[in-house]
Design an enzyme around this catalytic site. Structure first.
Site, PDB file in Angstrom:
ATOM      1  CG  ASP A  11      42.628  19.063  62.362  1.00 47.79           C
ATOM      2  OD1 ASP A  11      42.491  18.447  61.298  1.00 47.79           O
ATOM      3  OD2 ASP A  11      42.299  18.611  63.474  1.00 47.79           O
ATOM      4  CE  LYS A  72      40.673  15.312  56.113  1.00 53.20           C
ATOM      5  NZ  LYS A  72      40.955  15.332  57.561  1.00 53.20           N
ATOM      6  CD  GLU A 177      44.282  14.806  59.335  1.00 52.48           C
ATOM      7  OE1 GLU A 177      43.971  13.697  59.801  1.00 52.48           O
ATOM      8  OE2 GLU A 177      43.544  15.450  58.566  1.00 52.48           O
ATOM      9  CG  ASP A 204      42.919  11.088  64.315  1.00 53.79           C
ATOM     10  OD1 ASP A 204      41.859  11.222  64.963  1.00 53.79           O
ATOM     11  OD2 ASP A 204      43.277  11.892  63.442  1.00 53.79           O
TER      12      ASP A 204
END
Lengths: 633, 127
Positions: A11, A72, A177, A204
């Site tokens: 992850d 990211k 994800e 999330d």
């Protein structure tokens, strides 16, 4: 050494990354060298070396210009992209335009100015995670599944894949994800039989980003139906709200300003983060900072209700996103089969409650540590892709300790509470008498020292032990809990192999209601009279606070509706405000006083309640009852 | 439970284990807190010395020591954050509080008496 064929799941997060592997029929989250299960997605460059993960984070304050994080947010994007331009100002490190319009980070490394692409930085983090796994597995690792957000474009996915390839990984799959999280909970198998598509919502809320994904699953195939969220909302926003509140309070008390005192702010931020975590389990916590500013001590009690009030806007924003996401996909909330929670901030009880309420009381998937769920699912997927047969049905923990009785009617714990199942534990025991031929083993569940205080599960005997002096015989007692929570206890005489065992019903071990009740009983017994009193007052005070905040909300709503007399409303508003202030200033109020105040407030607010309770889901009376039982359990 | 069945016995001494556990845990907690405080104390002392060392060497020519001073300040801060995070109960709690007060004001003093004009480059970026 046997040739190992292990594939890992990664992850790769914005703030933190996590790596996991499937082995021995279980998923292991791999700890880094600092013993932590997540690794900061940070790379730092100094005059002497390159640092990755924890080491980079630790030196961040000393070297902010050359410490790269949030990579990211850059990967696979162009320098001119709006998001990149917006984020530029938030980073202490420099980002410049490179070849092919790519954004590059510019840092001082070993005395030279160097440029790195987002792929290169990501590659360093992935390389670090690969090394961590190799240390754990004691073998080379090549195959990996890497997760990316559902909204990532092809370019972003390709860039992530490239980064992994440079890091020496063979990418089995770039996975979404939310799908990984759904797989972690076995939701792919759950709907196996049905040909009808089912919907799963993944919520999330991580360290810095908030993602909502709506998935559909049909015949084991996942599809991302819709996404929503906020690229800059996360745990640190809750911390900051708490910091603001505290510095206000500090100002009120001492008339001193700490917003210009970086040392004090940093201490406060650290304390607030700790308080936030604490409030996920406790109803209130104390922030105590001695000599915070100008030699003045700062002490404040923060209740869960206060924390919730401070962040209510953000919580509501989250729920709105869920609503928007469903509306966009034209899916009704009742059509959502499962709701999966991911990210550390989903531990906040209020948020969970709000999500649950939104979905009309649906059970949420939260058994897996929300920081690890994505890596967990990625590891499962990786194992499937290299040809393992996966049989992960339940991921659960033992709610209470399990053990047997030993001399003196004492409980000897074999499987401590919160051990994840399936599990297997073996302990050696011996006889207490000379020539003892039979041993009686009783199995108990609970946390108390004496077995009679614990919950009896069953007993069995082991006979045929050869004659021997006391203490010379060794008996192996083994506790085994399988994936569905069935406990098998066996005893075996080591030398002769004489064996005996008992199987305890799964309801008694993994089931909830009975144990929860038992635990509540045990805990209640433990409290002494004094504690009882303190608890009573705390509950009263929290009730009072909750009630007054609730009334404040009602007043606001009522004002908007404009159905009531303005003067009357303002009068009530004044009382409620006074009540809130009174509660904040009197942590130590006595029972009677609280009762009196509550009565007073209730009388005043009565007018309000009668007119507005029709549109609410719970009336006031049942509300306060419910809160009380919540606190006690 | 039949009378012929004797109980199992643990290899360690089980009777004392149960009784003493509670007290041991309490003492252990206090000892742990003390140990942590002592560790911070040692580090802070070292850093305070370094500050005065920097002070005497620069004596006017501040530019040279800027980076050194940033490092020392940051290390001091890390220690003090550690100190904030130490928890204790009951009597130990009061002691700890007064101790913290003393150490924080000391540290404040050390930093300000460093008397070097500094730009707090790092602190603005706290997360």
């Amino acid at each position: 050494m046997a040739k190992q064929n292990k594939a890992i799941g990664i992850d790769l997060g914005t703030c933190n990354s996590c790596v996991a592997v499937y082995q021995q029929k279980r998923v292991h989250i791999i700890e880094n060298e600092a013993g932590s299960k997540t690794t900061p997605s940070m790379v730092a460059f100094t005059s002497a070396e390159r640092l990755i993960g924890e080491a980079a984070k630790n030196q961040f304050m000393l070297n902010p210009q050359n410490t790269v994080f949030d990579i990211k947010r850059l990967i696979g994007r162009r320098f001119k992209d709006d998001t990149v331009q917006r984020d530029l100002g938030l980073w202490p490190f420099r980002v410049v335009r490179g070849k092919k319009k790519k954004p590059m980070v510019e840092v001082e490394f070993k005395g030279f100015t160097r440029k790195f692409s987002a792929e290169e930085i990501s590659c360093m983090i992935l390389w670090k995670l690969k090394k961590t796994s190799e240390t754990f597995l004691k073998a080379k690792v090549r195959d990996a599944v890497i997760t990316v957000p559902a909204y990532f474009s092809d370019a972003q996915r390709q860039a992530t894949r490239d980064a992994a390839t440079i890091a020496g990984l063979n990418v089995l799959q770039i996975m979404n994800e939310p799908i990984a999280a759904a797989i972690a909970y076995g939701l792919d198998n759950k709907s196996n039989s049905s040909s009808q598509a089912k919907f799963i919502l993944v919520f999330d809320l991580g360290g810095g980003t908030f993602d909502i994904s709506l998935l559909s699953i049909k015949k084991n195939v996942f599809k991302v139906v819709a996404t929503d969220g906020d690229s800059h909302l996360g745990g640190s926003d809750f911390d900051n709200n708490l910091v603001d509140y505290c510095s206000q309070k500090f100002k009120q008390k001492y008339n001193g300003d700490i917003s210009r005192n970086p040392r004090a702010l940093r201490r406060l931020l650290t304390a607030c983060e700790r308080a936030k975590k604490c409030l996920s389990s406790a109803m209130e916590t104390v922030i105590e900072l001695e000599s915070l500013s100008e030699d003045k001590d700062f002490r404040i009690t923060i209740t869960r209700t206060q924390f919730e009030e401070l962040n209510m806007e953000l919580f509501q924003k989250c729920i709105k996103s869920v609503d928007k996401c469903l509306a966009g996909a034209k899916v009704l909330r009742s059509e959502v089969e499962d709701v999966v929670l991911v990210g550390g901030s989903t531990r906040i009880p209020k948020l969970r409650q709000m999500i649950q309420r939104f979905f009309r009381g649906k059970e949420l998937c939260n058994a897996i540590n929300p920081d690890e769920a994505v890596a967990y699912g990625a590891a499962v997927q990786a194992a499937v892709l290299i040809g393992h047969r996966i049989d992960l049905t339940v991921m659960d923990v033992t709610p209470l300790s399990l053990g047997i009785d030993v001399e003196g009617d004492l409980m000897d714990v074999v499987v401590p509470k919160n051990t994840s199942i399936p599990t297997r534990k073996e302990v050696l025991y011996t006889t207490s008498l000379d020539n003892q031929a039979i041993i009686n083993i009783s199995v108990f569940q609970g946390e108390r020292a004496h077995v009679e205080d614990n919950y009896y599960l069953g007993e069995f005997t082991l006979s045929g032990i050869p004659a021997a002096p006391r203490g010379e015989v060794s008996i192996a007692v083994c506790f085994e809990i399988d994936g569905s929570g069935i406990l098998k206890v066996s005893a075996e005489h080591k030398n002769t192999g004489v064996r005996s065992e008992i199987v305890v019903n799964s309801e008694d071990v993994g089931g909830l209601s009975k144990e929860e009740m038992e635990r509540a009983l045990i805990d209640a017994e433990r409290f002494e009279v004094e504690d009882e009193e303190i608890k009573k007052i705390t509950v009263k005070r929290l009730d009072f606070e909750k009630y007054s905040y609730k009334m404040r909300e009602r007043v606001r709503q009522e004002k908007l509706k404009g159905l009531m007399d303005m003067d009357e409303i303002e009068n009530i508003e004044k009382y409620v405000k006074e009540a809130i202030e009174w509660a904040e200033g009197h942590d130590d109020a006595e029972c009677e006083k609280l009762d009196e105040k509550m009565q007073e407030l209730k009388t005043i607010c009565n007018a309000l309640v009668w007119t507005s309770c029709t549109d609410s889901d719970d009336s006031q009376g049942s509300h306060s009852d419910k809160e009380e039982s919540e606190v006690e359990s | 439970m039949t009378s012929s069945c004797a109980k199992v016995i643990l290899l360690e001494d089980p009777a004392s284990k149960g009784r003493k556990l509670e007290e041991m845990r309490r003492n252990e907690d206090i000892a742990k807190a003390c140990k942590k405080v002592a560790a911070v104390r040692v580090e802070v002392d070292k850093l305070s010395e370094q500050v005065s060392a920097v002070e005497t060497t620069v004596s006017g020519r501040t530019k040279v020591a800027d980076q050194d001073f940033v490092v020392i300040k940051e290390m001091l801060m890390v220690q003090l954050l550690k100190l904030d995070g130490i928890e204790a109960e009951g009597e130990a709690k009061l002691k700890l509080a007064s101790y913290r007060h003393k150490m924080h004001s000391e540290a404040e003093h050390v930093v300000s008496s460093g008397n070097i004009t500094m730009q707090n480059v790092g602190y603005e970026h706290s997360q």
